[in-house]
Design a protein around this motif. Structure first.
Motif, PDB file in Angstrom:
ATOM      1  N   SER A 104      -4.150  -3.974  -3.275  1.00  0.00           N
ATOM      2  CA  SER A 104      -4.158  -3.784  -1.824  1.00  0.00           C
ATOM      3  C   SER A 104      -3.696  -2.355  -1.522  1.00  0.00           C
ATOM      4  O   SER A 104      -3.134  -1.665  -2.390  1.00  0.00           O
ATOM      5  CB  SER A 104      -3.206  -4.776  -1.158  1.00  0.00           C
ATOM      6  N   TYR A 105      -3.911  -1.903  -0.296  1.00  0.00           N
ATOM      7  CA  TYR A 105      -3.410  -0.580   0.088  1.00  0.00           C
ATOM      8  C   TYR A 105      -1.889  -0.524  -0.025  1.00  0.00           C
ATOM      9  O   TYR A 105      -1.318   0.501  -0.416  1.00  0.00           O
ATOM     10  CB  TYR A 105      -3.833  -0.238   1.518  1.00  0.00           C
ATOM     11  N   THR A 106      -1.229  -1.618   0.322  1.00  0.00           N
ATOM     12  CA  THR A 106       0.229  -1.637   0.262  1.00  0.00           C
ATOM     13  C   THR A 106       0.719  -1.463  -1.166  1.00  0.00           C
ATOM     14  O   THR A 106       1.630  -0.666  -1.432  1.00  0.00           O
ATOM     15  CB  THR A 106       0.767  -2.949   0.855  1.00  0.00           C
ATOM     16  N   ALA A 359       5.237   4.236   7.246  1.00  0.00           N
ATOM     17  CA  ALA A 359       4.293   4.194   6.129  1.00  0.00           C
ATOM     18  C   ALA A 359       3.915   2.755   5.788  1.00  0.00           C
ATOM     19  O   ALA A 359       2.726   2.420   5.689  1.00  0.00           O
ATOM     20  CB  ALA A 359       4.895   4.888   4.910  1.00  0.00           C
ATOM     21  N   PHE A 360       4.899   1.888   5.625  1.00  0.00           N
ATOM     22  CA  PHE A 360       4.589   0.511   5.246  1.00  0.00           C
ATOM     23  C   PHE A 360       3.805  -0.202   6.347  1.00  0.00           C
ATOM     24  O   PHE A 360       2.936  -1.030   6.055  1.00  0.00           O
ATOM     25  CB  PHE A 360       5.871  -0.244   4.902  1.00  0.00           C
ATOM     26  N   SER A 361       4.094   0.100   7.595  1.00  0.00           N
ATOM     27  CA  SER A 361       3.338  -0.525   8.684  1.00  0.00           C
ATOM     28  C   SER A 361       1.876  -0.112   8.651  1.00  0.00           C
ATOM     29  O   SER A 361       0.971  -0.944   8.801  1.00  0.00           O
ATOM     30  CB  SER A 361       3.960  -0.149  10.035  1.00  0.00           C
ATOM     31  N   VAL A 362       1.623   1.179   8.441  1.00  0.00           N
ATOM     32  CA  VAL A 362       0.241   1.652   8.396  1.00  0.00           C
ATOM     33  C   VAL A 362      -0.481   1.108   7.171  1.00  0.00           C
ATOM     34  O   VAL A 362      -1.664   0.757   7.234  1.00  0.00           O
ATOM     35  CB  VAL A 362       0.190   3.186   8.442  1.00  0.00           C
ATOM     36  N   TRP A 363       0.206   1.012   6.033  1.00  0.00           N
ATOM     37  CA  TRP A 363      -0.426   0.429   4.841  1.00  0.00           C
ATOM     38  C   TRP A 363      -0.865  -1.008   5.106  1.00  0.00           C
ATOM     39  O   TRP A 363      -1.965  -1.409   4.720  1.00  0.00           O
ATOM     40  CB  TRP A 363       0.546   0.455   3.664  1.00  0.00           C
ATOM     41  N   ARG A 364      -0.004  -1.745   5.761  1.00  0.00           N
ATOM     42  CA  ARG A 364      -0.348  -3.149   6.030  1.00  0.00           C
ATOM     43  C   ARG A 364      -1.460  -3.257   7.068  1.00  0.00           C
ATOM     44  O   ARG A 364      -2.296  -4.158   7.007  1.00  0.00           O
ATOM     45  CB  ARG A 364       0.906  -3.899   6.475  1.00  0.00           C
ATOM     46  N   MET A 365      -1.482  -2.338   8.029  1.00  0.00           N
ATOM     47  CA  MET A 365      -2.618  -2.309   8.962  1.00  0.00           C
ATOM     48  C   MET A 365      -3.912  -2.026   8.221  1.00  0.00           C
ATOM     49  O   MET A 365      -4.954  -2.632   8.504  1.00  0.00           O
ATOM     50  CB  MET A 365      -2.391  -1.223  10.024  1.00  0.00           C
ATOM     51  N   ILE A 375      -5.948   6.895  14.100  1.00  0.00           N
ATOM     52  CA  ILE A 375      -4.851   7.582  14.805  1.00  0.00           C
ATOM     53  C   ILE A 375      -3.542   7.334  14.069  1.00  0.00           C
ATOM     54  O   ILE A 375      -2.750   8.253  13.846  1.00  0.00           O
ATOM     55  CB  ILE A 375      -4.736   7.095  16.259  1.00  0.00           C
ATOM     56  N   GLU A 376      -3.310   6.092  13.683  1.00  0.00           N
ATOM     57  CA  GLU A 376      -2.089   5.757  12.951  1.00  0.00           C
ATOM     58  C   GLU A 376      -2.001   6.544  11.642  1.00  0.00           C
ATOM     59  O   GLU A 376      -0.914   6.977  11.236  1.00  0.00           O
ATOM     60  CB  GLU A 376      -2.040   4.259  12.678  1.00  0.00           C
ATOM     61  N   SER A 377      -3.152   6.727  10.964  1.00  0.00           N
ATOM     62  CA  SER A 377      -3.168   7.473   9.707  1.00  0.00           C
ATOM     63  C   SER A 377      -2.732   8.914   9.923  1.00  0.00           C
ATOM     64  O   SER A 377      -1.909   9.455   9.169  1.00  0.00           O
ATOM     65  CB  SER A 377      -4.575   7.447   9.096  1.00  0.00           C
ATOM     66  N   ALA A 378      -3.306   9.547  10.930  1.00  0.00           N
ATOM     67  CA  ALA A 378      -2.957  10.943  11.208  1.00  0.00           C
ATOM     68  C   ALA A 378      -1.481  11.076  11.562  1.00  0.00           C
ATOM     69  O   ALA A 378      -0.784  11.996  11.103  1.00  0.00           O
ATOM     70  CB  ALA A 378      -3.831  11.483  12.339  1.00  0.00           C
ATOM     71  N   ILE A 379      -0.984  10.152  12.372  1.00  0.00           N
ATOM     72  CA  ILE A 379       0.420  10.212  12.774  1.00  0.00           C
ATOM     73  C   ILE A 379       1.337   9.954  11.581  1.00  0.00           C
ATOM     74  O   ILE A 379       2.379  10.614  11.425  1.00  0.00           O
ATOM     75  CB  ILE A 379       0.677   9.220  13.923  1.00  0.00           C
ATOM     76  N   THR A 556      10.311   1.245  13.939  1.00  0.00           N
ATOM     77  CA  THR A 556      11.606   1.141  13.254  1.00  0.00           C
ATOM     78  C   THR A 556      12.445   0.013  13.838  1.00  0.00           C
ATOM     79  O   THR A 556      13.200  -0.647  13.103  1.00  0.00           O
ATOM     80  CB  THR A 556      12.398   2.468  13.345  1.00  0.00           C
ATOM     81  N   GLY A 557      12.323  -0.233  15.143  1.00  0.00           N
ATOM     82  CA  GLY A 557      13.067  -1.351  15.719  1.00  0.00           C
ATOM     83  C   GLY A 557      12.646  -2.682  15.129  1.00  0.00           C
ATOM     84  O   GLY A 557      13.491  -3.505  14.729  1.00  0.00           O
ATOM     85  N   LEU A 558      11.345  -2.903  15.068  1.00  0.00           N
ATOM     86  CA  LEU A 558      10.842  -4.157  14.489  1.00  0.00           C
ATOM     87  C   LEU A 558      11.095  -4.221  12.990  1.00  0.00           C
ATOM     88  O   LEU A 558      11.374  -5.292  12.440  1.00  0.00           O
ATOM     89  CB  LEU A 558       9.350  -4.288  14.790  1.00  0.00           C
ATOM     90  N   TYR A 559      11.005  -3.086  12.322  1.00  0.00           N
ATOM     91  CA  TYR A 559      11.245  -3.032  10.877  1.00  0.00           C
ATOM     92  C   TYR A 559      12.709  -3.355  10.562  1.00  0.00           C
ATOM     93  O   TYR A 559      13.020  -4.068   9.604  1.00  0.00           O
ATOM     94  CB  TYR A 559      10.877  -1.644  10.359  1.00  0.00           C
TER      95      TYR A 559
END
Length: 648
Positions: A104-106, A359-365, A375-379, A556-559
Motif C-alpha cells: 500500500s502507499y502507507t 504525511a500519514f494522513s495523505v498516505w492513507r488518502m 492539493i494534499e500532495s503538494a501541501i 494534528t488535532g485528530l491525529y
C-alpha cells in the motif's frame, strides 16, 4: 483559465479537474468536510505486511549498508543495490502479479522513512524508480504487454529513472524541447535532445522520457486525438509524449554525473540523445498526453516519497539532538536548562509531529482510490520539506560548532560521529525536487481558486461591454450574493465523537471559521485584482500557506486524539496544541495580508535592482557576474561525442 497564471498555459492544458473527494478543495471553498480526515483504520493484513517486512529491511540496512561510506565515496556500492533488489525494495509499489511486493502507499511510505533514517540518499535512489521511474507510468497508463515486459525487470534487476527536466526548463515542465519524430515507416521514433538532473540516470537501464512529438489532430471514435505524423510533415503542433527508453540504445550518451551541495551518493545525469531509434511500441499511453502523465506520477513523489524521506531524516536527527542538549554544558549549566533551547526543542517537536500527522494522513488518502489528493500532495511536500530544513537547522544550532564539523572529522577525536551538517546539506534537495516550493505554491493557489476562475471566466479574462457586460454581471451576482452570505454563517461540526473531544473541538471550530474568512478573502482578491492576480505570487503564496496551516491544525488535532486513544500517547496533545498556537497566529496574519499588503513596494525595489539601479552594492570587491564563471564552450562537457558513461 491558464492565462490567469502566467507561464502555466501548457500545464493548464494538461490539467484535469478534481475528480474525487478532497478535503483541501472544501477548505478553500469555506466548507471543510472534516469527516474526510477520518480515514478507516488500516486492515490487520496491511499491518502484518509491514510488520513482517520491516525486520528484514532493518537488518539489511544495519548490517549491509554503511551510510558514512556512501557520503565519503559519493557512491552507493553495487552490492547494496543488488541486496535491495533481492529483498524486493525496488518493487514495493509493483503488484505481486508483476513480480513486486504490492505494498500500500502507507507501507511504501513507512519503508522509505525507515531507509531515509539510515541513509536518505539510499532512500531517494530506491524511491525514484517506483515513484517517477517507469513503474508508475507503466502501471497507470501502459499496455498489458508493457506491464508484463518491464515491471518484473524493474522490480528485480533493472534500475529506472525519469527524464523530464532540461537545462532551459527547470520547473517549467511544459517547456520541453527534446524531439521524437516518427520515421517514414511508422515503426519507430527518432529522438534528439538532452535531459538534465535525471536522478539515477547514470545507473538506470530504463527511463521514462518526455519528448515533443510532431502530430496533428484527428477524430477517432467520437473524440479528438493526436496522431503522430511521419517525418514531422504537416504537423499542427509538437505535443508532449511519454516513452520507455532503453539506455543501451545507440545514440544515448551520459555526458556527466552531476555533483551537488549534498546527497553525494545520488547518480544524477546530464544526458544527450542523437538520432536514437525508439520503437513505436514504447510509447506510454496516448500521444500528446505525456505532460498529463508526468503531472500525475509526480503526485506520488509529492505525496509519499518526499514526505517519507524528510520524516526519516528529521527522526534520525531527533534523539541525537536531545542527547546533545542534555549532555552539553555551557557556563556550568546543561544546554537543556536554557529557555532559548527549550523553546527551540519544543518547536522542533511540534514540527516533527505535524509532519508525521500530515504525511500519514495523505498516505492513507492515497490508498483510498476515491480521493483526489493532488492539493494534499503538494501541501504535504511543501510542509515536510520546508519544516525539515528548519528542523535540521535548529538541530545544527543546538550542536554548535560540532554541528558544523563533518562526521569523519569528529570521529578522528573520538567524538560521536553524527553528521548533522550532512543532513542540513542534503535537505535542500527535497525542497527543490519534484516541484520546488515556489512552483507548488502557485499550483495550490490555482486549484484553490478554480471554482471562481471557471465561473467568472469571461469577467476575468476580458472586458465585457454593454448588454453583454450587464448579463454576465447579473449572472455572477445571482450566484455570488447567496454564496457570499453563506460565508458568514458558521457550519456546525459533524456529530461524531471524534469532533466532540474538548481538545479537538476548538481547533476544528477555528479551522471552520478561518476557512470561511479565507474563502471571502480569495473572492475579494479575484474580484478586485482580476488579471493582475496572475502575477501576484505574494497572494498566491499566502493562499497556500493559509491552507497548509489550517490543514496542519485539523489533522494534528485528530491525529493526537487517535494517538491518545490507541497508544495512550497523552503528550500528543501538547504537540498538537503547539502546532495550533503557532499556526493560528500565522493564519490570522496571512489572511489580513491576502486582502491588504505591501508586496508591490518590495517587488518594485526588486524591479529596480534587477535593472541595475543599485551598482554601489557591488562596490569594494573584485566584481564578477555569472558569465564570468563560465568556461569556454570548447571545454564544456556537453560538446563532442563524449563517452557512453560519464566518469564518476
Amino acid at each position: 483559465m491558464g492565462s490567469l497564471f502566467k507561464g502555466f498555459e501548457r500545464i493548464e492544458e494538461a490539467r484535469d479537474r478534481l475528480s474525487g473527494r478532497s478535503f483541501m478543495a472544501g477548505l478553500f471553498a469555506g466548507r471543510p468536510d472534516f469527516p474526510l480526515l477520518l480515514l478507516p483504520e488500516e486492515s490487520p493484513a496491511e499491518t502484518e505486511v509491514w510488520e513482517s517486512y520491516r525486520p528484514r529491511l532493518e537488518t539489511f540496512l544495519t548490517t549491509q549498508v554503511d551510510p558514512d561510506e556512501i557520503e565519503r565515496t559519493a557512491k552507493i556500492p553495487d552490492a547494496v543495490l543488488q541486496g535491495l533488489f533481492a529483498i524486493g525494495a525496488f518493487g514495493m509499489k509493483i503488484p505481486k502479479e508483476y513480480g513486486g511486493l504490492g505494498f500500500s502507499y502507507t507501507n511504501y511510505g513507512r519503508a522509505l522513512m525507515l531507509i531515509a533514517s539510515w541513509s536518505n540518499v539510499l532512500a531517494l535512489t530506491v524511491a525514484v524508480p517506483q515513484s517517477i521511474g517507469i513503474a508508475m507510468p507503466v502501471l497507470l497508463f501502459g499496455t498489458e504487454e508493457q506491464k508484463r515486459k518491464y515491471l518484473p525487470l524493474v522490480a528485480r534487476e533493472a534500475i529506472s529513472a525519469f527524464a523530464l527536466t532540461e537545462s532551459v526548463t527547470g520547473s517549467d515542465a511544459a517547456n520541453v524541447q527534446t524531439d521524437a519524430v516518427l520515421d517514414s515507416g511508422g515503426m519507430a521514433y527518432r529522438l534528439s535532445g538532452e535531459k538534465l538532473w535525471c536522478t539515477n540516470g547514470t545507473i538506470a537501464r530504463y527511463i521514462t522520457l518526455i519528448a515533443r512529438v510532431p502530430a496533428r489532430r484527428e477524430l477517432c471514435d467520437g473524440r479528438t486525438v493526436w496522431v503522430p505524423v511521419p517525418e514531422g510533415k504537416e504537423a499542427e503542433d509538437r505535443v508532449h509524449t511519454a516513452f520507455i527508453l532503453d539506455m543501451d540504445l545507440p545514440g544515448v550518451r551520459v555526458r556527466q554525473r552531476c555533483q551537488f551541495e549534498g546527497c553525494r551518493g545520488i547518480e544524477n545525469a546530464y544526458m544527450t540523445f542523437r538520432n536514437v531509434r525508439i520503437p513505436a511500441a514504447n510509447v506510454i499511453g496516448d500521444v500528446g498526453r505525456g505532460l498529463k502523465y508526468a503531472l500525475t506520477i509526480l503526485n506520488v513523489g509529492r505525496a509519499i516519497s518526499i514526505p517519507a524521506i524528510c520524516l526519516g531524516m528529521a527522526k534520525q536527527a531527533w534523539q541525537p539532538t536531545l542527547d546533545r542538549a542534555n549532555d552539553r554544558v555551557t557556563f556550568q549549566r546543561p544546554l537543556a536548562e536554557r529557555q532559548t533551547q527549550r523553546m527551540r526543542v519544543g518547536r522542533m517537536a511540534a514540527d516533527l509531529f505535524a509532519m508525521e500527522a500530515l504525511a500519514f494522513s495523505v498516505w492513507r488518502m492515497a490508498d483510498r482510490r476515491d480521493y483526489d489528493v493532488r492539493i494534499e500532495s503538494a501541501i504535504a511536500k511543501i510542509c515536510c520539506s520546508e519544516r525539515t530544513i528548519r528542523f535540521l537547522k535548529d538541530a545544527q544550532t543546538i550542536f554548535g560548532g560540532m554541528g558544523y564539523e563533518t562526521a569523519d572529522s569528529k570521529r578522528v577525536r573520538g567524538e560521536p560521529a553524527f553528521g548533522i551538517e550532512q543532513l542540513v546539506r542534503d535537505a535542500e534537495m527535497y525542497r527543490i525536487g519534484e516541484g520546488a516550493t515556489d512552483i507548488l505554491r502557485p499550483f495550490v493557489a490555482r486549484e484553490a481558486l478554480d471554482p471562481h476562475l471557471e465561473r467568472a471566466r469571461t469577467y476575468l479574462e476580458e472586458e465585457p461591454i454593454g448588454l453583454r457586460r450587464l448579463v454576465k454581471l447579473g449572472s455572477l451576482a445571482a450566484f455570488y450574493i447567496p454564496w457570499y452570505l453563506r460565508q458568514w454563517i458558521p457550519s456546525p461540526l459533524p456529530s461524531r465523537p471524534e469532533f466532540r473531544h474538548p481538545n479537538v473541538r476548538p481547533k476544528l471550530r477555528f479551522v471552520e471559521r478561518a476557512s470561511r474568512r479565507l474563502a471571502r478573502a480569495m473572492f475579494y482578491s479575484v474580484a478586485w485584482h482580476r488579471q493582475a492576480l496572475r502575477d501576484d505570487q505574494g497572494r498566491q503564496n499566502r493562499i497556500e500557506s493559509i491552507g497548509e496551516d489550517l490543514a496542519a491544525i485539523a489533522i494534528t488535532g485528530l491525529y493526537a486524539e487517535a494517538q491518545r486513544g490507541t497508544a495512550g500517547y497523552v503528550e500528543a496533545w501538547d504537540l498538537a496544541d503547539e502546532v495550533f498556537r503557532e499556526a493560528k497566529v500565522r493564519v490570522k496574519r496571512q489572511i489580513r495580508a491576502l486582502i491588504s499588503n505591501r508586496d508591490a513596494r518590495s517587488a518594485g525595489l526588486g524591479v529596480k535592482t534587477l535593472g541595475g539601479a543599485c551598482p554601489a552594492l557591488s562596490a569594494g570587491i573584485i566584481a564578477r557576474g555569472l558569465r564570468d564563471y563560465q568556461m569556454p564552450e570548447k571545454d564544456a562537457v556537453g560538446t563532442g561525442e563524449g563517452r557512453k558513461q560519464a566518469a564518476v
